[in-house]
Design an enzyme around this catalytic site. Structure first.
Site, short mmCIF file in Angstrom:
data_model
loop_
_atom_site.label_atom_id
_atom_site.label_comp_id
_atom_site.label_asym_id
_atom_site.label_seq_id
_atom_site.Cartn_x
_atom_site.Cartn_y
_atom_site.Cartn_z
N GLY A 1 12.33 -0.70 0.39
CA GLY A 1 12.23 -0.94 -1.05
C GLY A 1 10.85 -0.59 -1.55
O GLY A 1 10.10 0.11 -0.87
N THR B 1 12.20 4.07 3.03
CA THR B 1 11.84 3.98 4.43
C THR B 1 13.07 4.12 5.34
O THR B 1 14.16 3.76 4.92
CB THR B 1 11.26 2.57 4.65
OG1 THR B 1 10.34 2.33 3.61
CG2 THR B 1 10.61 2.40 5.98
N ARG C 1 -2.39 5.96 -1.05
CA ARG C 1 -1.62 4.72 -1.29
C ARG C 1 -0.92 4.26 0.00
O ARG C 1 -0.40 5.05 0.77
CB ARG C 1 -0.60 4.98 -2.39
CG ARG C 1 0.35 3.83 -2.69
CD ARG C 1 1.65 3.98 -1.93
NE ARG C 1 2.65 2.99 -2.33
CZ ARG C 1 3.77 2.76 -1.67
NH1 ARG C 1 4.04 3.47 -0.59
NH2 ARG C 1 4.62 1.86 -2.08
N GLY D 1 7.27 -0.83 -1.97
CA GLY D 1 6.27 -1.45 -1.11
C GLY D 1 5.42 -2.49 -1.81
O GLY D 1 5.14 -3.56 -1.25
N GLY E 1 2.01 1.39 1.44
CA GLY E 1 3.03 0.42 1.07
C GLY E 1 3.24 -0.62 2.16
O GLY E 1 2.33 -0.95 2.93
N ASP E 2 4.44 -1.12 2.25
CA ASP E 2 4.76 -2.22 3.16
C ASP E 2 5.02 -1.78 4.60
O ASP E 2 4.85 -2.55 5.54
CB ASP E 2 6.03 -2.93 2.66
CG ASP E 2 7.21 -1.94 2.56
OD1 ASP E 2 7.11 -0.99 1.77
OD2 ASP E 2 8.22 -2.12 3.29
N1 GLY Z 1 8.88 1.02 1.34
C1 GLY Z 1 8.11 2.17 1.45
C2 GLY Z 1 6.94 2.19 0.62
O1 GLY Z 1 6.92 1.57 -0.44
O2 GLY Z 1 5.99 2.82 1.00
#
Ligand code: GLY
Length: 293
Positions: A225, A174, A202, A227, A204-205
């Site tokens: 990192g 990211t 999908r 997610g 993530g965070d």
């Molecule tokens: N940190 C980005 C993701 O895992 O999507």
């Protein structure tokens, strides 16, 4: 140290520090806006836009492909300490997801996903995605060859050995920026093309409040990192809690990274009125610009 205003930007955990010139350009533009009395929210949005356009980071035009080898879906979010929150999730066909997330803050909602986000982007005149970069294609083919050779582990929800691809520089993460403006407001912006490898759809965070980002009266936090690991720890909010409860920005940085086993790539940037912290358990492109009181 007391900060009058400032900005910190990162290019994702796992990125070479040699790429910090991209973060410097992003910070420079944001810092000039802060000098001109612009708000932290607009400054971090601009910093992330520049990182999205850089092409060397996994966001915007540098985004990685999904496992089908043709789909690009991106996530981005912005938040400030004045209650603005906006996120886009799995958005396709736009050049700058962070600009769309910024516009979401002006709607009654805090997040738009998929087709709805794309329709909104079209309505506000967002520029279309420029096409998959050569680097993203190279990364995809390299990842898939490792995958086929059984080096990325068996298929499982956490892509067990996916962390190894960070060492090969295949999968960047990211981008993010945090800032404090002259009026005392904090803001954060994050943007990503996701992880690699990953399924279509999908998430993530990065677009999840308290996981990939958080801003409040005590400061602003952006994290990077894997997610799936970050979400389980509500990483950004955990870091924010340290600043809010203890006022110690350095402790927030070191303790935040300490939440992760060293085998799990993780990084963060944080700003408060008392200073900033940059912490990562891998190399990470970054830059900081502060004006002290
Ligand atoms: N940190 C980005 C993701 O895992 O999507």
């Amino acid at each position: 140290m007391m900060v009058e205003f400032g900005v910190v930007a990162h290019g994702g955990v796992g990125t070479e520090e040699a790429l910090s010139d991209g973060c410097k350009a992003a910070c420079g533009a944001a810092f000039r806006m802060l000098e001109d009395d612009k708000c932290a929210l607009d400054a971090v949005t601009e910093a992330c836009r520049i990182l999205e356009d850089d092409g060397r980071f996994n966001a915007g035009s540098g985004s990685v492909l999904r496992i089908d080898g043709k789909t690009i879906e991106m996530d981005a979010a912005v938040m400030d300490s004045e209650k603005a929150v906006g996120a886009v999730i799995n958005i396709r066909n736009v050049k700058n997801p962070v600009l769309v997330a910024r516009e979401v803050t002006k709607t009654p909602h805090v997040g738009l996903a998929g087709r709805g986000a794309e329709a909104f982007a079209e309505k506000i005149g967002a520029e279309p995605f420029p096409g998959v970069s050569e680097k993203a294609l190279q990364r995809f083919h390299k990842t898939m060859s490792l995958f086929r050779a059984g080096k990325i582990g068996e298929i499982n929800p956490l892509w067990k050995d996916a962390d190894k691809i960070f060492f090969d520089g295949i999968s960047f993460d990211t981008v993010g920026a945090v800032a404090l403006d002259r009026k005392g407001s904090f803001a954060v912006a994050t943007s990503t093309g996701g992880a690699c490898p990953m399924m279509v759809g999908r998430v993530g965070d990065t677009p999840m409040i308290g996981c990939g980002f958080y801003a409040g009266p005590a400061g602003a936090v952006a994290v990077t990192g894997i997610g799936e690991e970050i979400v389980r720890k509500m990483f950004a909010r955990a870091v924010y809690d340290v600043i809010e409860n203890e006022g110690d920005v350095e402790a927030a940085g070191s303790r935040g990274i300490g939440l992760f086993d060293p085998g799990i790539a993780a990084g963060l940037i944080v700003i408060s009125k008392k200073g900033f912290a940059v912490s990562a358990n891998r190399s990470m492109a970054r830059h900081v610009m502060m004006r002290e009181v």
